[in-house]
Design an enzyme around this catalytic site. Structure first.
Site, PDB file in Angstrom:
ATOM      1  N   GLU A   1       0.834  -1.207   0.000  1.00 39.68           N
ATOM      2  CA  GLU A   1       0.000   0.000   0.000  1.00 39.68           C
ATOM      3  C   GLU A   1       0.865   1.252   0.000  1.00 39.68           C
ATOM      4  O   GLU A   1       2.019   1.219   0.418  1.00 39.68           O
ATOM      5  CB  GLU A   1      -0.965  -0.003   1.191  1.00 39.68           C
ATOM      6  CG  GLU A   1      -0.296  -0.067   2.534  1.00 39.68           C
ATOM      7  CD  GLU A   1      -1.246  -0.517   3.659  1.00 39.68           C
ATOM      8  OE1 GLU A   1      -2.384  -0.936   3.392  1.00 39.68           O
ATOM      9  OE2 GLU A   1      -0.818  -0.442   4.818  1.00 39.68           O
TER      10      GLU A   1
ATOM     11  N   LYS B   1       2.456   4.636   1.255  1.00 37.32           N
ATOM     12  CA  LYS B   1       2.724   5.163   2.598  1.00 37.32           C
ATOM     13  C   LYS B   1       2.293   6.624   2.593  1.00 37.32           C
ATOM     14  O   LYS B   1       2.969   7.493   2.066  1.00 37.32           O
ATOM     15  CB  LYS B   1       4.205   5.030   2.949  1.00 37.32           C
ATOM     16  CG  LYS B   1       4.499   5.492   4.366  1.00 37.32           C
ATOM     17  CD  LYS B   1       5.903   5.112   4.799  1.00 37.32           C
ATOM     18  CE  LYS B   1       6.131   5.471   6.241  1.00 37.32           C
ATOM     19  NZ  LYS B   1       6.006   6.916   6.489  1.00 37.32           N
TER      20      LYS B   1
ATOM     21  N   ASP C   1       1.471  10.342   3.569  1.00 33.69           N
ATOM     22  CA  ASP C   1       2.247  11.319   4.313  1.00 33.69           C
ATOM     23  C   ASP C   1       1.286  12.163   5.140  1.00 33.69           C
ATOM     24  O   ASP C   1       0.921  13.267   4.762  1.00 33.69           O
ATOM     25  CB  ASP C   1       3.031  12.183   3.321  1.00 33.69           C
ATOM     26  CG  ASP C   1       4.276  12.751   3.944  1.00 33.69           C
ATOM     27  OD1 ASP C   1       4.525  12.459   5.132  1.00 33.69           O
ATOM     28  OD2 ASP C   1       4.987  13.488   3.254  1.00 33.69           O
TER      29      ASP C   1
ATOM     30  N   TYR D   1      -7.451   7.120   5.791  1.00 36.38           N
ATOM     31  CA  TYR D   1      -7.431   5.759   5.244  1.00 36.38           C
ATOM     32  C   TYR D   1      -6.997   4.830   6.374  1.00 36.38           C
ATOM     33  O   TYR D   1      -5.990   5.089   7.049  1.00 36.38           O
ATOM     34  CB  TYR D   1      -6.459   5.629   4.068  1.00 36.38           C
ATOM     35  CG  TYR D   1      -6.985   6.198   2.766  1.00 36.38           C
ATOM     36  CD1 TYR D   1      -8.348   6.199   2.458  1.00 36.38           C
ATOM     37  CD2 TYR D   1      -6.095   6.714   1.817  1.00 36.38           C
ATOM     38  CE1 TYR D   1      -8.817   6.717   1.253  1.00 36.38           C
ATOM     39  CE2 TYR D   1      -6.557   7.236   0.607  1.00 36.38           C
ATOM     40  CZ  TYR D   1      -7.921   7.239   0.334  1.00 36.38           C
ATOM     41  OH  TYR D   1      -8.373   7.745  -0.852  1.00 36.38           O
TER      42      TYR D   1
ATOM     43  N   LYS E   1      10.932   3.664   1.335  1.00 37.64           N
ATOM     44  CA  LYS E   1      10.753   5.110   1.186  1.00 37.64           C
ATOM     45  C   LYS E   1      11.211   5.585  -0.186  1.00 37.64           C
ATOM     46  O   LYS E   1      12.170   5.052  -0.750  1.00 37.64           O
ATOM     47  CB  LYS E   1      11.569   5.840   2.259  1.00 37.64           C
ATOM     48  CG  LYS E   1      11.251   5.401   3.674  1.00 37.64           C
ATOM     49  CD  LYS E   1      10.120   6.210   4.257  1.00 37.64           C
ATOM     50  CE  LYS E   1      10.587   7.573   4.608  1.00 37.64           C
ATOM     51  NZ  LYS E   1      10.164   8.060   5.903  1.00 37.64           N
TER      52      LYS E   1
ATOM     53  N   CYS F   1      28.573  38.739 -23.735  1.00 37.02           N
ATOM     54  CA  CYS F   1      28.348  37.300 -23.833  1.00 37.02           C
ATOM     55  C   CYS F   1      29.565  36.544 -23.314  1.00 37.02           C
ATOM     56  O   CYS F   1      30.694  36.830 -23.730  1.00 37.02           O
ATOM     57  CB  CYS F   1      28.085  36.942 -25.296  1.00 37.02           C
ATOM     58  SG  CYS F   1      28.052  35.164 -25.599  1.00 37.02           S
TER      59      CYS F   1
ATOM     60  N   CYS G   1      31.257  34.788 -26.563  1.00 41.54           N
ATOM     61  CA  CYS G   1      31.908  35.503 -27.664  1.00 41.54           C
ATOM     62  C   CYS G   1      32.223  36.959 -27.340  1.00 41.54           C
ATOM     63  O   CYS G   1      32.861  37.642 -28.127  1.00 41.54           O
ATOM     64  CB  CYS G   1      31.029  35.438 -28.912  1.00 41.54           C
ATOM     65  SG  CYS G   1      29.536  36.428 -28.763  1.00 41.54           S
TER      66      CYS G   1
ATOM     67  N   CYS H   1      22.433  37.180 -26.358  1.00 39.27           N
ATOM     68  CA  CYS H   1      23.694  37.568 -26.958  1.00 39.27           C
ATOM     69  C   CYS H   1      23.394  38.034 -28.370  1.00 39.27           C
ATOM     70  O   CYS H   1      22.631  37.409 -29.089  1.00 39.27           O
ATOM     71  CB  CYS H   1      24.633  36.362 -26.994  1.00 39.27           C
ATOM     72  SG  CYS H   1      26.004  36.585 -28.133  1.00 39.27           S
TER      73      CYS H   1
ATOM     74  N   CYS I   1      29.152  33.984 -32.520  1.00 41.92           N
ATOM     75  CA  CYS I   1      29.126  33.345 -31.206  1.00 41.92           C
ATOM     76  C   CYS I   1      29.096  31.840 -31.397  1.00 41.92           C
ATOM     77  O   CYS I   1      28.193  31.296 -32.042  1.00 41.92           O
ATOM     78  CB  CYS I   1      27.898  33.814 -30.436  1.00 41.92           C
ATOM     79  SG  CYS I   1      27.782  33.084 -28.796  1.00 41.92           S
TER      80      CYS I   1
HETATM   81  O1  D41 Z   1       0.299   4.950   5.135  1.00 38.79           O
HETATM   82  C1  D41 Z   1       0.945   4.929   6.193  1.00 38.79           C
HETATM   83  N1  D41 Z   1       1.526   6.035   6.596  1.00 38.79           N
HETATM   84  C2  D41 Z   1       1.092   3.682   6.983  1.00 38.79           C
HETATM   85  C3  D41 Z   1       1.612   3.768   8.248  1.00 38.79           C
HETATM   86  C4  D41 Z   1       0.686   2.442   6.467  1.00 38.79           C
HETATM   87  N2  D41 Z   1       0.145   2.331   5.237  1.00 38.79           N
HETATM   88  N3  D41 Z   1       0.822   1.340   7.214  1.00 38.79           N
HETATM   89  C5  D41 Z   1       1.339   1.385   8.470  1.00 38.79           C
HETATM   90  N4  D41 Z   1       1.450   0.249   9.173  1.00 38.79           N
HETATM   91  C6  D41 Z   1       1.965   0.275  10.388  1.00 38.79           C
HETATM   92  C7  D41 Z   1       2.085  -1.014  11.148  1.00 38.79           C
HETATM   93  C8  D41 Z   1       2.539  -2.105  10.266  1.00 38.79           C
HETATM   94  C9  D41 Z   1       3.056  -0.838  12.276  1.00 38.79           C
HETATM   95  C10 D41 Z   1       0.729  -1.317  11.694  1.00 38.79           C
HETATM   96  C11 D41 Z   1       1.756   2.626   9.030  1.00 38.79           C
HETATM   97  C12 D41 Z   1       2.284   2.584  10.345  1.00 38.79           C
HETATM   98  N5  D41 Z   1       2.367   1.399  10.985  1.00 38.79           N
HETATM   99  C13 D41 Z   1       2.738   3.751  11.055  1.00 38.79           C
HETATM  100  N6  D41 Z   1       2.391   5.000  10.846  1.00 38.79           N
HETATM  101  C14 D41 Z   1       3.038   5.774  11.716  1.00 38.79           C
HETATM  102  C15 D41 Z   1       3.795   4.993  12.505  1.00 38.79           C
HETATM  103  C16 D41 Z   1       3.617   3.720  12.108  1.00 38.79           C
END
Ligand code: D41
Length: 675
Positions: free
Chosen positions: A114, A116, A118, A223, A314, A408, A411, A426, A432
């Site tokens: 999935e 991550k 922010d 989410y 990341k 320039c 040149c 120029c 040039c």
């Molecule tokens: O989308 C996220 N930021 C995200 C954070 C995610 N998709 N899954 C996560 N799964 C976990 C565990 C596996 C530890 C249940 C997490 C986080 N933790 C998490 N977010 C902030 C600290 C940890």
């Protein structure tokens, strides 16, 4: 109490909850916002008439009660773990290998992959299907009570659908979609308030509000991605099934999560999301892989505070700090002089960045970049790296503002920046080295000297090989020399030689156009030729009496300045001498005795034409003797209208003046071919 009211209240709540579900969970809204607002208004009215019907999970109760003075503390029944980070494909391979070794599994594992998000982690508790408490992650053991704030987020359900367990604790991420972030920043700016630096800060600032009404006004989303404490429910065997159950209960789940097979599936997923990242509506800083099978998850357990069954891969950081070592000026093929910042090399966004373009001088001044400055650079996806801003507090003493070069760097010719234009150029042209190739290609092109067969590739070879430094050198090339070029047989070399020879006999307008003087296109070249008849009087006027050049129809101060700069340069006077010496001749332009076809007619241009600039249209009309005026009157012969025309078009219509589009203009021009 009326049972009718009770029934209607229940029906309204169910309907509102259904629309929230369709909108926030299924991403498939069914009714317009206005209709939703109407349902809400009706529910509010009924509840104020029957206050005994109000329950905490009513959608009208999202913002209830006064702002609190501080957040309470919540101790998490199940600690909120953190995620182990990976930064390379090798990290993912190692994570997968460790997991399989521990489990004693040799075949590839399935993973739940999935984005991550922010944002900021939260946990929410539902008892018997009703939302009762929410908290931030805090240090993982205890967090802040944000129940009132989470309740205020419309994207999060207050009641679960269907048969909910006695106790369900869900974990997820609160975030702000990019569009919402940009909107609230625009609004803050309009009110003269501070803006948020990024969607993450905006989400955190909006959730951690003592007044839930503020939270309610912010476009937050949630989410869910995991579980905490549970009673009365045994989760299914797979992570994907857990999320399926959450979604069925009406909890929002990230739509871009999926099952992937083995480490190869993880790496493919990472690449695909990195590529999609820029098009997502929310910000992510990586992807998360989780071992699918819950039984494996519990066998793997955790070390320190991170589960062994999950890894956050990341994305490379998109912003970094570095230092400006120098600011140099680059000269492009068309003479544009562009400032470039040389940087202490820095790895950012997956590549090492050692210089960034500053686009033009105004940009340098706007950002106030100076040598020695510490700067934020950014490289997102495949986007060209950019200098975001300077950290003025880290500026070394004595760092001076950057000056625009007058000469320039390639040149030494004069650099001109016309009033109102961003780009400095120029004026060296052929002389040039940076512009030579493009200038010679233009010289030989069809509407200029028309040297058939001398295209871009051949010009590049001739210039790179050093055989041609100026257009005059073209006329000294021998068949033998031409034959040394790539894919150039004797026959083609002879043909090219003949084409070069033929081009020696040309016309003054073609020659003027071929010289590649800025803003002197074919039409202007023709108008100049027509006005001056020969080259010498034009040179004389351009150098000593620019006001006389401006007498030419449609030549303004900008073109006059370009002509002045061009003909004042000794290199260009030498070029003209050299062309003459190698036998290039042009007929003087015999001022035609016949009247110009559009003489005495006034045209007005408005809007943007699809393929002609205003200058081009003006020059083409001017060459036929027409006058181009800025305002419509009864004397206007035609109005030429493009896209987004102004009031001139309305006026033309009101006065019954014929209106032409670009096609019409072209027809008119074609009906009066110039010589
Ligand atoms: O989308 C996220 N930021 C995200 C954070 C995610 N998709 N899954 C996560 N799964 C976990 C565990 C596996 C530890 C249940 C997490 C986080 N933790 C998490 N977010 C902030 C600290 C940890």
């Amino acid at each position: 109490m009326s049972t009718d009211a009770r029934r209607r209240v229940a029906a309204l709540r169910a309907e509102i909850a259904r629309h929230d579900y369709r909108y926030y969970v299924l991403d498939d809204p069914q009714i317009p916002d206005a209709e939703y607002d109407r349902l809400m208004a009706e529910l509010k009215a009924l509840e104020s008439a029957h206050p005994e019907l109000i329950t905490p999970d009513s959608p009208t109760q999202r913002v209830a009660g006064a702002p609190s003075a501080a957040f309470g503390e919540v101790v998490h029944a199940v600690p909120m773990l953190s995620l182990e980070n990976g930064f390379t494909d090798e990290d993912v391979v190692a994570f997968d290998r460790r997991a399989r070794e521990r489990l004693g599994v040799t075949e590839p594992l399935w993973y739940w992959a999935e984005p991550k998000l922010d944002g900021l982690a939260m946990t929410a508790i539902f008892r018997d299907g009703s939302f009762v408490q929410a908290a931030t992650r805090g240090d993982g053991v205890r967090g802040e009570d944000v129940t009132a704030n989470l309740r205020a987020i419309r994207a999060f359900p207050l009641r679960l659908r269907g048969n909910a367990p006695r106790l369900l604790e869900v974990r997820g991420e609160v975030f702000m979609p990019i569009e919402g972030f940009e909107r609230i920043n625009r609004e803050a700016l309009a009110r003269g308030e501070k803006t948020f630096v990024n969607p993450r800060n905006a989400a955190a600032g909006s959730l951690r509000q003592l007044d839930p009404a503020v939270t309610a006004s912010r476009p937050l989303r949630v989410y869910c991605y995991g579980l905490g404490a549970l009673e009365g429910w045994v989760p299914p065997p797979l992570q994907s099934e857990v999320l399926g159950a959450l979604k069925a209960w009406g909890l929002p789940i990230c739509p871009h999560a999926e099952r992937v097979h083995g480490v190869a599936g993880c790496i493919d997923y990472y690449r695909a999301m990195a590529e999609r990242r820029a098009r997502l509506t929310y910000q992510i800083d990586g992807v998360v892989f989780k071992v699918e099978r819950l039984e494996y998850q519990s066998r793997l357990g955790f070390i320190a505070r991170a589960p062994r069954w999950a890894l956050a891969r990341k994305f490379p950081a998109e912003e970094a700090l570095t230092r400006v070592e120098a600011i140099e000026w680059q000269v492009g093929r068309t003479g544009a002089v562009t400032p470039v910042a040389r940087l202490t090399p820095k790895f950012v966004g997956g590549v090492t960045v050692s210089n960034v373009t500053l686009h033009n001088f105004d940009e340098v001044r706007r950002k106030d970049v100076r040598v020695g400055d510490t700067v934020v650079i950014r490289r997102a996806g495949d986007v060209i790296p950019e200098l975001v801003r300077v950290l003025p507090e880290r500026r070394p003493q004595g760092a001076l503002p950057v000056q625009r070069p007058e000469r320039c760097p390639v040149c030494g010719s004069e650099v001109l920046k016309p009033e109102g234009e961003a780009v400095a150029r120029c004026t060296g042209g052929f002389s040039c080295a940076a512009q030579r190739q493009e200038a010679i290609r233009h010289f030989a092109s069809r509407l200029a000297m028309d040297i058939e067969g001398l295209g871009e590739k051949l010009v590049a070879q001739l210039v790179e090989g050093g055989a041609v430094r100026s257009p005059a050198d073209l006329y000294t090339l021998s068949v033998e020399q031409l034959q040394t070029l790539e894919r150039m047989g004797k026959k083609s070399a002879e043909n090219l030689r003949r084409a070069i020879e033929r081009s020696k006999h040309t016309t003054l307008p073609r020659l003027l156009y071929a010289l590649g003087i800025r803003e002197v296109g074919e039409a202007t070249a023709l108008a100049l030729a027509r006005h001056f008849g020969e080259l010498e009087p034009l040179i004389e006027a351009a150098c000593s009496h620019p006001e006389r050049v401006e007498e030419v129809a449609d030549v303004g101060p900008v073109v006059a300045a370009h002509l002045h700069a061009f003909f004042s340069a000794p290199a260009h006077r030498e070029l003209i001498g050299a062309l003459r010496a190698s036998g290039v001749t042009w007929e003087p332009f015999a001022p035609s005795t016949a009247e110009l076809p559009l003489k005495g007619q006034t045209f007005v241009l408005t809007g943007t034409l699809p393929s002609m600039t205003r200058e081009q249209a003006q020059a083409a009309l001017g060459a036929l003797g027409a006058k181009v005026s800025g305002s419509v009157s009864r004397k206007t012969r035609y109005v030429i209208a493009g896209a987004d025309p102004g009031s001139k078009l309305e006026k033309a219509k009101a006065l019954g003046i014929p209106v032409l589009d670009e096609a019409g203009l072209r027809q008119l021009l074609a009906a009066h071919p110039r010589r």
